[in-house]
Motif scaffolding. Sequence first.
Motif, PDB file in Angstrom:
ATOM      1  N   TYR A  90      -7.297  -7.526 122.298  1.00 32.16           N
ATOM      2  CA  TYR A  90      -7.417  -8.539 123.342  1.00 32.16           C
ATOM      3  C   TYR A  90      -8.389  -9.628 122.921  1.00 32.16           C
ATOM      4  CZ  TYR A  90     -11.944  -6.622 124.713  1.00 32.16           C
ATOM      5  OH  TYR A  90     -13.250  -6.210 124.712  1.00 32.16           O
TER       6      TYR A  90
ATOM      7  N   VAL B 127      -5.553 -13.045 126.347  1.00 30.36           N
ATOM      8  CA  VAL B 127      -4.306 -12.562 125.761  1.00 30.36           C
ATOM      9  C   VAL B 127      -4.519 -11.120 125.309  1.00 30.36           C
ATOM     10  CG1 VAL B 127      -4.827 -13.477 123.446  1.00 30.36           C
ATOM     11  CG2 VAL B 127      -2.454 -13.079 124.114  1.00 30.36           C
ATOM     12  N   LYS B 128      -3.510 -10.279 125.567  1.00 30.21           N
ATOM     13  CA  LYS B 128      -3.521  -8.888 125.112  1.00 30.21           C
ATOM     14  C   LYS B 128      -2.274  -8.665 124.268  1.00 30.21           C
ATOM     15  CE  LYS B 128      -3.716  -7.135 129.335  1.00 30.21           C
ATOM     16  NZ  LYS B 128      -3.837  -6.214 130.469  1.00 30.21           N
ATOM     17  N   HIS B 129      -2.445  -7.943 123.168  1.00 31.39           N
ATOM     18  CA  HIS B 129      -1.316  -7.558 122.334  1.00 31.39           C
ATOM     19  C   HIS B 129      -1.548  -6.105 121.922  1.00 31.39           C
ATOM     20  CE1 HIS B 129       2.052  -7.860 119.605  1.00 31.39           C
ATOM     21  NE2 HIS B 129       1.306  -7.322 118.659  1.00 31.39           N
ATOM     22  N   LYS B 130      -0.743  -5.210 122.465  1.00 32.25           N
ATOM     23  CA  LYS B 130      -0.912  -3.771 122.257  1.00 32.25           C
ATOM     24  C   LYS B 130      -2.336  -3.383 122.621  1.00 32.25           C
ATOM     25  CE  LYS B 130       2.837  -3.525 118.975  1.00 32.25           C
ATOM     26  NZ  LYS B 130       3.275  -3.169 117.651  1.00 32.25           N
TER      27      LYS B 130
ATOM     28  N   ASN C  56       5.368  -7.295 123.683  1.00 27.79           N
ATOM     29  CA  ASN C  56       4.123  -6.521 123.616  1.00 27.79           C
ATOM     30  C   ASN C  56       2.875  -7.372 123.867  1.00 27.79           C
ATOM     31  OD1 ASN C  56       5.325  -4.052 123.027  1.00 27.79           O
ATOM     32  ND2 ASN C  56       5.455  -4.546 120.847  1.00 27.79           N
ATOM     33  N   THR C  57       3.072  -8.617 124.302  1.00 27.49           N
ATOM     34  CA  THR C  57       1.949  -9.537 124.504  1.00 27.49           C
ATOM     35  C   THR C  57       1.873  -9.945 125.975  1.00 27.49           C
ATOM     36  OG1 THR C  57       2.215 -10.367 122.260  1.00 27.49           O
ATOM     37  CG2 THR C  57       0.960 -11.745 123.778  1.00 27.49           C
ATOM     38  N   THR C  58       0.666 -10.046 126.498  1.00 33.23           N
ATOM     39  CA  THR C  58       0.429 -10.479 127.868  1.00 33.23           C
ATOM     40  C   THR C  58      -0.598 -11.600 127.847  1.00 33.23           C
ATOM     41  OG1 THR C  58       0.847  -8.245 128.707  1.00 33.23           O
ATOM     42  CG2 THR C  58      -0.335  -9.745 130.162  1.00 33.23           C
ATOM     43  N   ILE C  59      -0.293 -12.693 128.549  1.00 32.99           N
ATOM     44  CA  ILE C  59      -1.218 -13.817 128.698  1.00 32.99           C
ATOM     45  C   ILE C  59      -1.666 -13.842 130.157  1.00 32.99           C
ATOM     46  CG2 ILE C  59      -1.453 -16.334 128.609  1.00 32.99           C
ATOM     47  CD1 ILE C  59       0.642 -16.286 126.364  1.00 32.99           C
TER      48      ILE C  59
END
Length: 183
Positions: free
Chosen positions: A144, A138-141, A97-100
């Motif tokens: 950000y 970074v994004k998590h659900k 669920n995390t995007t860097i």
Amino acid sequence: CVLVTLVLVGCKEFRTEPYIETGMIAFSEKEHKSATSHKSMIGLGVNSTSGKSGKGFQKKLGAEYWAIAEPVDEDTEVAHNGMAFSGRLSYEFPHNNTTIYPFAGLGAEYWARNSTRGEVDRFWGDLYFANVSFGLGVKHKNLYGEVGGRLPFLTGTDSGQTPKGEIGLELKAGVKVNKNLNF
């Protein structure tokens, strides 16, 4: 917003994200101590992003208007509002669920400042500049955060000066409270 939409219309998919922001903004001008201050600010903007959300390359175009959100008081020479237009490339690396994502971009800004009390020949009033930005996000659900730098170049003023830009630090954090508008 119309210009952003026209530029991205050739893309397969783009998302439009209006936003409201608030925070602190710092100003300084060497050899002009009364033009150095920290003020709270509020801004409105819109970003249009193309690319598959959460994976791979993302292209973003944005427009923003901001203003200081407190009285100018003794700091009469600080910028009181501004506009920004920017373009940015990023590459998203998803994991659960995390995007860097690292990012880099170019922008143009206008900052409006009150008259400098008759010192127009020495100090600027309105400032125009282009800038390069870079950083990591970074994004998590729906949360950000971003940390990055911004370096102004091609600076100019309404009174003929060409101030030298110095690198600035940007920290952003937020919550997305709504779904994107997909077209």
